[in-house]
Write an enzyme that holds these catalytic residues in place. Structure first.
Site, PDB file in Angstrom:
ATOM      1  N   GLU A 134       0.802  -1.231   0.000  1.00 17.81           N
ATOM      2  CA  GLU A 134       0.000   0.000   0.000  1.00 17.81           C
ATOM      3  C   GLU A 134       0.833   1.279   0.000  1.00 17.81           C
ATOM      4  O   GLU A 134       0.513   2.248  -0.677  1.00 17.81           O
ATOM      5  CB  GLU A 134      -0.950   0.023   1.196  1.00 17.81           C
ATOM      6  CG  GLU A 134      -2.221  -0.788   0.998  1.00 17.81           C
ATOM      7  CD  GLU A 134      -1.982  -2.279   1.055  1.00 17.81           C
ATOM      8  OE1 GLU A 134      -0.899  -2.669   1.531  1.00 17.81           O
ATOM      9  OE2 GLU A 134      -2.853  -3.044   0.628  1.00 17.81           O
ATOM     10  N   HIS A 143     -12.938  -5.970   7.385  1.00 18.82           N
ATOM     11  CA  HIS A 143     -12.299  -4.655   7.307  1.00 18.82           C
ATOM     12  C   HIS A 143     -13.350  -3.556   7.206  1.00 18.82           C
ATOM     13  O   HIS A 143     -13.445  -2.851   6.203  1.00 18.82           O
ATOM     14  CB  HIS A 143     -11.362  -4.579   6.091  1.00 18.82           C
ATOM     15  CG  HIS A 143     -10.456  -5.761   5.973  1.00 18.82           C
ATOM     16  ND1 HIS A 143      -9.517  -6.092   6.916  1.00 18.82           N
ATOM     17  CD2 HIS A 143     -10.369  -6.720   5.019  1.00 18.82           C
ATOM     18  CE1 HIS A 143      -8.891  -7.192   6.544  1.00 18.82           C
ATOM     19  NE2 HIS A 143      -9.381  -7.597   5.397  1.00 18.82           N
TER      20      HIS A 143
END
Lengths: 327, 324, 399
Positions: free
Chosen positions: A65, A130
């Site tokens: 990321e 998530h």
């Protein structure tokens, strides 16, 4: 507006496609955005509709990321227009340094020598694993815009605007909205960043809601209209910049206000909005600003527990009643 | 490889300029004119000059926080750099960035890193652009031995190799990250040992040999442009001063410092060039005087540059297009 | 040039005053310090002196009228001096307002204990409404916009004649409450929010009468005024309280305030209505001083010359309605005090004393106390002590 109805997912895909046709520099970078033959074509299939025409502009990355966002920055600084995808907003914390310390400050620190025309899309909301939604962390950062559409029309218009903007935009896509249909015209249109929409005009109490909460607030407003309470529902559409004029105008009319978001209540976007409303509307308020947010705990796997944490229509309704009945 | 006299003298002059500039910065710091800490590259001139000079004007560079010498060798105007270090209006970034974060688009310096470690993802992105647009430009990414332990090192090297991006990963290993010895921070003795994990060549070289550095970077550049992908070059060198301006560095032994001072890259190079007859006393004096004049000019420019308006802190947070 | 006579602001909360009497008339000479007129405020009737030497040239506001503070009441100057032209408009007589008016700044008007939303405050300000009136009207904790709007409607209706007579009610006349009445209404509405606990006992008056007669013999030699039972009962009450008593205290938001001394309010009549002037440090006064002070206050009350200072600072109140023929009363606590003692008229009954019938004089004594601080047992303790003192008064009352 034409009568065509498409899902938020389709609207987002259309936005990407139109902008990629319009500007060759636009490309997508992230995990599973294509995946080759048999690939995911987008974890939430947003990029699926682009594969046929733009496979070469859908760059799959390893799981990294920080580098997805940082590479987007490097590419943006050197002449491309990346649209980075972070699969779940929960993962964005891995990229905070690139987003906050590097991307958001590039124009300022270089004094305009470089800038970062990039979009970071992230799916959020309490659906699936998530399940977090974070907006106030990013509202807090100068130089960073935060867009959070609640419907197909706004999703398409805002994404197009974000891609054309010369600066970093965090673009949040609530997963409960991907399949929800809405009217989207055939003709091209843009929705400006930083402009709210009054979803339902009203007289008695203002409700400001964002993302998926807009739909819950809408159902509460309809229900209470039947009981003689006129709720004015405002959807900011962007949290940064925040269209304070529209919100203030509404509160100055109704004198009562509830602000709703799915973030944790403490220091959530509602806190900033409440402070701003307090500052600008003090002498117009008929009671304190009422805030609705997720309870300050982690969002669990079990659905019953989850429902207890994430605000629902009932909490919004209770808040509106409190705003009316403050005694 | 043979280099012309001109090239060699040029490299020498850049190193002298780099050192004199850094000494002047130190002087200004002790006179209280610099609003923050400065990190000097004295002792690393060979690495910083050799690598920057091996690039073409069009190539991109991302320096470290210890980036003055590399920036100057890449083509940054010392006057405007010094003004930026002093935080003045005529600095490269209007006084906003300072010594550790300045950008210089005129020399394709993409800016020192806000937080160390962002060089890896940003270099990947910048190199991605060069490959997609087929520009024939490379990205030189500088980082220290300490920074090589950040997670983004792994992400960046992995992805740049996977995508065969035109990046030169150059580690300036001066053996210490602030006060931490490299041997106490790394599981392997050389940063370049890790290159094989990413399928790219890793080269450990004497960072105090300016010609060696130059040649190595030149080769890495060729590889990058031919589509062979990135190279990891590790330059072993040493900083003569502490981590930052007022660091007395008690964590380094006297013996070690003396040994490295004896291998001062400028003195070594000067000796070599004298031997080759390229330099003599007179030429050395002339170069020294010329550089002195250039540094004096930079100081005068910087010290006389006005303070930026305080309200300018609210300007140009976001780019608004032409004439921004 | 002639000087203006303006109505001064005489107390913190004063906004208007009713001119009770002009002590000089047009054409009279006045000197500095000489009382010019008497004005009734929310607290008391106050004499206002002339501030300069000269002739009272003009009286613009006659007795009986109520005007706002700073109103022009008249002119003082040299004989035959012409008054500045265009400065003669008479001040508007004030009534309960419904029309918007410029008012004094926020701070001087609004007490902190009123909770009202910002827009309610603003609306009240713009409409010239006192939020205490709204609270009194509603009895609610928090005042909101709708409350002020509703009150404004009500107030609007009382400002003029009723449009239609309510069916079934007789003809009536509408009078404006005086500032005094309005203050009393507001004060008592506050009292209504205190939970009252009333306890009663009967006190035999035999020994008290005896004491009074004994003292009265030599009383007139030392005093101009007669000795009645009231000062004796007041002195007894002050002694019965003692220092730090919960009955000599105040319930506040910050806690219970216990007073070291007793500032005893003594209810008495005046032609404006009931007033309760305060005898300071009553627990430390001799009976003689107590009586003298009560007499002084009574005279001032009947002459309408009580000063605001005479009326402030009370910590306990005694109200003797016996002379009015009331046999028992349930008195109302005067906030911020925590208790009040009501004395009823003397009555007689027959009792048996060692087998013989005896006629005994007694009166009913009622203590009303703030039940937030004081419970029944504590109230009873005070009553018993008061009764003991009253039925055996000589010991405590030396001179």
């Amino acid at each position: 507006m034409a009568g065509r109805e498409i899902t938020v997912r389709e609207a987002l895909c259309e936005a990407l496609r139109e902008e990629m046709i319009r500007d060759k520099r636009v490309f997508v970078i992230g995990e599973e955005v294509y995946g080759g033959p048999g690939g995911f074509k987008g974890a939430f299939k947003v990029t699926e509709g682009l594969v046929a025409e733009f496979a070469d502009r859908l760059l799959d990355t390893p799981i990294c990321e920080q580098t997805i966002v940082g590479a987007a920055l490097g590419a943006a600084m050197t002449g491309l227009r990346p649209v980075a995808e972070i699969m779940y907003e929960d993962f964005i914390t891995l990229a905070m340094d690139q987003l906050v310390n590097s991307a958001a400050s590039t124009c300022f620190m270089s004094n305009g020598q470089y800038h970062a025309p990039m979009v970071v899309r992230a799916s959020c909301g309490s659906l699936g694993t998530h399940p977090h939604t974070w907006t106030s962390w990013f509202m807090h950062v100068p130089g960073l815009y935060v867009a959070f559409p609640s419907n197909a029309y706004d999703a398409k218009g805002l994404l197009k605007t974000a891609i054309r903007d010369e600066n970093p935009v965090l673009f949040l896509e609530h997963r409960k909205l991907y399949n929800i249909k809405g009217e989207v015209p055939e003709e091209e249109y843009l929705v400006p960043l930083g402009q709210a929409r009054t979803v339902i005009p009203g007289e008695s109490v203002t409700v400001v809601a964002v993302g998926h909460m807009v739909h819950l607030a809408e159902s509460v407003a309809e229900e209470m209209r039947g009981e003689g309470v006129s709720v004015e529902l405002v959807d900011p559409r962007c949290l940064a910049p925040l269209d304070l004029d529209t919100i203030v105008g509404s509160v100055r009319k109704t004198h009562k206000v509830v602000v709703v978001a799915e973030d944790w209540r403490t220091a959530g976007p509602t806190a900033e909005m409440a402070a701003l409303i307090g500052e600008q509307c003090f002498e117009y308020l008929d009671g304190p600003v009422i805030r609705v947010g997720a309870r300050d705990t982690f969002i669990p796997h079990n659905l019953g527990m989850r429902q207890h944490v994430i605000p629902g229509a009932a909490q919004i309704r209770q808040a509106v009643e409190r705003a009316i009945e403050w005694r | 490889m043979s280099h012309s006299e001109e090239q060699l003298v040029s490299l020498y002059r850049w190193m002298i300029l780099g050192r004199q500039f850094e000494l002047r910065v130190e002087d200004l710091a002790t006179r209280g004119l610099i609003p923050a800490s400065v990190h000097q590259g004295i002792g690393e001139e060979a690495t910083l000059v050799g690598s920057a000079q091996a690039l073409s004007q069009d190539d991109f560079m991302i320096p470290t926080h210890r980036g003055h010498i590399a920036a100057i060798a890449k083509g940054t105007d010392p006057k405007r750099l010094l003004a930026e270090i002093l935080g003045r209006q005529d600095g490269l970034c209007g006084g906003r960035a300072g010594t550790t974060r300045f950008f210089d688009s005129s020399s394709n310096n993409l800016g020192a890193q806000a937080v160390l470690g962002s060089v890896f993802p940003i270099a990947v992105g910048a190199a991605l652009t060069q490959r997609r647009l087929n520009t024939g430009r490379v990205v030189l990414a500088l980082f220290g031995d300490g920074t090589s332990n950040e997670g983004t090192f792994h992400e960046g090297l992995n992805l740049s190799s996977l995508w065969r991006l035109p990046v030169i990963w150059l580690c300036v290993n001066n053996l210490y990250a602030m006060g931490t010895r490299f041997t106490n921070a790394s599981s392997v003795p050389n940063v370049a040992d890790r290159a094989c994990a990413y399928g790219i060549p890793g080269r450990v070289i004497d960072g105090n040999d300016v010609v060696r550095v130059y040649e190595e970077v030149e080769e890495a550049r060729r590889r990058a442009l031919s589509g062979e992908g990135p190279t990891l070059i590790e330059c072993k060198t040493y900083r003569h001063k502490g981590h930052s301006a007022f660091d007395r560095n008690p964590y380094r032994s006297q013996e070690e410092m003396q040994a490295w001072l004896a291998r001062d890259p400028i003195l070594t190079f000067e000796r070599a060039l004298r031997t080759q007859g390229v330099l003599d006393d007179e030429r050395i004096q002339r170069i020294a005087a010329d550089v002195q004049g250039q540094v004096d000019e930079a100081e005068a420019f910087a010290v006389n540059s006005p303070e930026p308006r305080p309200e300018s802190a609210l300007e140009r947070i976001r780019y608004s297009g032409e004439g921004n | 040039m002639a000087s203006k006579v303006l109505l001064p602001k005489l107390t913190y909360e004063m906004e208007e005053g009713r001119i009770l009497q002009w002590l000089s008339k047009e054409g009279d000479r006045v000197s500095v310090g000489q009382t010019l007129f008497v004005v009734e405020t929310d607290k008391a009737a106050i004499e206002v002196p002339a501030e300069l030497e000269g002739t009272l040239l003009k009286v613009l506001v006659p007795a009986g009228e109520t005007v706002p503070i700073a109103s022009l009441l008249g002119w003082i100057g040299k004989v035959n001096e012409t008054l500045p032209s265009g400065e003669e408009p008479r001040p508007q007589s004030t009534a309960v307002r419904a029309a918007p008016q410029e008012r004094a700044p926020l701070d001087s008007r609004e007490p902190e204990d009123i909770i009202a939303s910002p827009i309610a405050r603003r609306m009240a300000r713009e409409l010239g409404i006192d939020l205490r009136d709204v609270q009194a009207h509603l009895g609610t904790k928090r005042i909101r916009e709708a409350d002020v709007q509703a009150f404004a409607k009500v107030a609007g209706r009382t400002a003029g004649p009723s449009a239609l007579p309510a069916s079934g009610t007789p003809d009536s006349e509408l009078v404006q409450p005086t500032p005094f009445q309005r203050a009393m209404a507001s004060h008592l509405a506050q009292a209504a929010s205190i939970p009252h606990l009333a306890v009663e006992c009967e006190v035999e008056l035999t020994r008290l009468r005896l004491l009074r007669d004994q003292l009265a013999a030599n009383w007139s030699a030392a005093h101009v005024f007669p000795l009645t039972l009231t000062p004796i009962l007041a002195a007894l009450a002050a002694k019965a309280l003692g220092a730090g008593s919960l009955l000599n205290a105040s319930w506040t938001n910050e806690g219970i305030r216990l007073y070291q001394d007793v500032n005893l309010g003594v209810a008495m009549a005046s032609d404006r209505g009931l007033v309760v002037p305060v005898v300071r440090n009553a627990n430390r006064l001799s009976l003689s001083d107590m009586a003298a002070e009560i007499a002084r206050l009574r005279e001032a009350a009947s002459a309408n010359r009580l000063q605001p200072a005479d009326l402030e600072g009370g910590t306990f109140t005694i109200t003797n309605m016996g002379m009015l023929g009331v046999t028992r009363l349930t008195p109302v606590i005067s906030p911020p005090q925590s208790a009040i003692l009501g004395i009823g008229a003397a009555q007689t009954r027959l009792t048996l004393d060692e087998g013989n019938l005896k006629q005994v004089e007694f009166c009913a004594v009622t203590l009303a106390a703030d039940h937030r601080l004081v419970d029944g047992a504590q109230s009873a303790v005070f009553l018993r002590r008061f009764k003991e003192l009253a039925e055996d008064p000589e010991a405590l009352l030396g001179s």
